[in-house]
Design an enzyme around this catalytic site. Structure first.
Site, PDB file in Angstrom:
ATOM      1  N   TYR A   1       0.802  -1.235   0.000  1.00 57.00           N
ATOM      2  CA  TYR A   1       0.000   0.000   0.000  1.00 57.00           C
ATOM      3  C   TYR A   1       0.835   1.285   0.000  1.00 57.00           C
ATOM      4  O   TYR A   1       0.274   2.376   0.008  1.00 57.00           O
ATOM      5  CB  TYR A   1      -0.948  -0.008   1.199  1.00 57.00           C
ATOM      6  CG  TYR A   1      -1.944  -1.156   1.135  1.00 57.00           C
ATOM      7  CD1 TYR A   1      -2.891  -1.207   0.120  1.00 57.00           C
ATOM      8  CD2 TYR A   1      -1.914  -2.198   2.059  1.00 57.00           C
ATOM      9  CE1 TYR A   1      -3.780  -2.262   0.030  1.00 57.00           C
ATOM     10  CE2 TYR A   1      -2.801  -3.259   1.990  1.00 57.00           C
ATOM     11  CZ  TYR A   1      -3.734  -3.283   0.965  1.00 57.00           C
ATOM     12  OH  TYR A   1      -4.624  -4.329   0.875  1.00 57.00           O
TER      13      TYR A   1
ATOM     14  N   ASN B   1     -13.342   4.179  -1.490  1.00 55.14           N
ATOM     15  CA  ASN B   1     -12.495   2.993  -1.392  1.00 55.14           C
ATOM     16  C   ASN B   1     -13.129   2.145  -0.290  1.00 55.14           C
ATOM     17  O   ASN B   1     -12.903   2.386   0.897  1.00 55.14           O
ATOM     18  CB  ASN B   1     -11.052   3.350  -1.044  1.00 55.14           C
ATOM     19  CG  ASN B   1     -10.184   2.090  -1.000  1.00 55.14           C
ATOM     20  OD1 ASN B   1     -10.703   0.964  -1.006  1.00 55.14           O
ATOM     21  ND2 ASN B   1      -8.880   2.266  -0.952  1.00 55.14           N
TER      22      ASN B   1
ATOM     23  N   ASP C   1     -26.448  -1.912  -1.198  1.00 55.45           N
ATOM     24  CA  ASP C   1     -27.833  -1.421  -1.126  1.00 55.45           C
ATOM     25  C   ASP C   1     -27.861   0.082  -0.849  1.00 55.45           C
ATOM     26  O   ASP C   1     -28.658   0.814  -1.439  1.00 55.45           O
ATOM     27  CB  ASP C   1     -28.617  -2.163  -0.039  1.00 55.45           C
ATOM     28  CG  ASP C   1     -28.928  -3.601  -0.436  1.00 55.45           C
ATOM     29  OD1 ASP C   1     -28.874  -3.915  -1.640  1.00 55.45           O
ATOM     30  OD2 ASP C   1     -29.218  -4.418   0.466  1.00 55.45           O
TER      31      ASP C   1
ATOM     32  N   HIS D   1      -9.219   2.072  -5.639  1.00 58.30           N
ATOM     33  CA  HIS D   1      -8.354   1.185  -4.852  1.00 58.30           C
ATOM     34  C   HIS D   1      -6.901   1.569  -5.057  1.00 58.30           C
ATOM     35  O   HIS D   1      -6.493   1.874  -6.185  1.00 58.30           O
ATOM     36  CB  HIS D   1      -8.529  -0.281  -5.271  1.00 58.30           C
ATOM     37  CG  HIS D   1      -9.912  -0.792  -5.043  1.00 58.30           C
ATOM     38  ND1 HIS D   1     -10.334  -1.244  -3.813  1.00 58.30           N
ATOM     39  CD2 HIS D   1     -10.971  -0.889  -5.877  1.00 58.30           C
ATOM     40  CE1 HIS D   1     -11.598  -1.617  -3.909  1.00 58.30           C
ATOM     41  NE2 HIS D   1     -12.019  -1.405  -5.138  1.00 58.30           N
ATOM     42  N   LEU D   2      -6.133   1.488  -3.976  1.00 60.39           N
ATOM     43  CA  LEU D   2      -4.694   1.753  -4.069  1.00 60.39           C
ATOM     44  C   LEU D   2      -3.996   0.666  -4.872  1.00 60.39           C
ATOM     45  O   LEU D   2      -3.211   0.925  -5.766  1.00 60.39           O
ATOM     46  CB  LEU D   2      -4.102   1.790  -2.652  1.00 60.39           C
ATOM     47  CG  LEU D   2      -4.569   2.955  -1.798  1.00 60.39           C
ATOM     48  CD1 LEU D   2      -4.509   2.576  -0.327  1.00 60.39           C
ATOM     49  CD2 LEU D   2      -3.729   4.192  -2.078  1.00 60.39           C
TER      50      LEU D   2
HETATM   51  O1  CA2 Z   1      -6.171  -1.602  -2.721  1.00 60.00           O
HETATM   52  C1  CA2 Z   1      -7.071  -1.113  -2.027  1.00 60.00           C
HETATM   53  O2  CA2 Z   1      -7.249   0.078  -1.874  1.00 60.00           O
HETATM   54  C2  CA2 Z   1      -7.987  -2.073  -1.242  1.00 60.00           C
HETATM   55  O3  CA2 Z   1      -9.298  -1.500  -1.212  1.00 60.00           O
HETATM   56  C3  CA2 Z   1      -7.417  -2.165   0.157  1.00 60.00           C
HETATM   57  C4  CA2 Z   1      -8.170  -3.147   1.036  1.00 60.00           C
HETATM   58  C5  CA2 Z   1      -8.315  -4.503   0.355  1.00 60.00           C
HETATM   59  O4  CA2 Z   1      -9.142  -5.349   1.149  1.00 60.00           O
HETATM   60  C6  CA2 Z   1      -8.901  -4.383  -1.034  1.00 60.00           C
HETATM   61  O5  CA2 Z   1      -8.908  -5.668  -1.627  1.00 60.00           O
HETATM   62  C7  CA2 Z   1      -8.082  -3.442  -1.898  1.00 60.00           C
HETATM   63  C8  CA2 Z   1      -7.424  -3.333   2.354  1.00 60.00           C
HETATM   64  C9  CA2 Z   1      -7.204  -2.067   3.101  1.00 60.00           C
HETATM   65  C10 CA2 Z   1      -6.203  -2.348   4.146  1.00 60.00           C
HETATM   66  O6  CA2 Z   1      -5.405  -1.204   4.272  1.00 60.00           O
HETATM   67  C11 CA2 Z   1      -4.202  -1.349   4.869  1.00 60.00           C
HETATM   68  C12 CA2 Z   1      -3.332  -0.308   4.716  1.00 60.00           C
HETATM   69  C13 CA2 Z   1      -2.093  -0.386   5.272  1.00 60.00           C
HETATM   70  C14 CA2 Z   1      -1.739  -1.504   6.007  1.00 60.00           C
HETATM   71  C15 CA2 Z   1      -2.616  -2.543   6.168  1.00 60.00           C
HETATM   72  C16 CA2 Z   1      -3.862  -2.466   5.607  1.00 60.00           C
END
Ligand code: CA2
Length: 155
Positions: A26, A75, A88, A101-102
């Protein structure tokens, strides 16, 4: 285009850890950095930027956006893959929704390949780190402008 469009940017669970954990996936920028990027990108618009770890709170904010926003960037994080309740709530909005999404979930585990949100989003921006938000904000404001131009033409 409304004089100062209102753009909601909503973030789901664990995104508060951005820049603190899993930088290899991330990145090193924090959610505060992402917020500043969105505000810079949306210059002239009002940005309401929030994050929550709670599904019900996210849904409350989507409902609030229904009343107050001209567009929504979301997001949904993990809830994108699991939450029919979030879908919904999003379905009740008439303003443009851009999913963001990142990472690129399509290039990751199979369970990340689909989100409920993408079925109703105007578009999805994934895989560009914080730049995904920048592109999503531009797209959302572009859609707001497009709508107001076509409303003007119909009057
Ligand atoms: O890529 C993305 O932005 C996601 O929405 C991030 C979600 C993941 O479940 C999606 O599949 C894709 C997870 C967010 C968790 O964020 C963190 C950030 C830093 C460290 C740990 C988790």
């Amino acid at each position: 285009m409304p004089d100062s469009p209102v753009l909601y940017v909503l973030n789901g669970p664990n995104l508060n850890l951005l820049g603190v954990r899993e930088p290899e996936i991330y990145g090193r920028e924090t959610l505060a950095d992402v917020q500043a990027l969105c505000e810079r990108t949306a210059a002239g618009a009002t940005v309401v930027f929030r994050q929550t770890n709670h599904e019900g709170e996210l849904i409350d904010w989507v409902q609030e956006a229904r009343e107050k926003a001209d567009a929504l960037v979301i997001n949904p994080a993990g809830y994108g893959h699991t939450s029919v309740a979030l879908l919904d709530a999003l379905k009740t909005l008439t303003v443009p929704i851009v999913e963001c999404h990142l990472s690129n979930p399509a290039a990751r585990e199979r369970f990340r390949h689909r989100t409920y949100v993408s079925a109703i989003a105007a578009g999805v921006v994934s895989g560009f780190g914080p730049m995904s938000y920048e592109l999503a904000v531009k797209a959302a404001l572009g859609l707001v402008q497009e709508r107001s131009l076509s409303e003007d033409r119909s009057h």
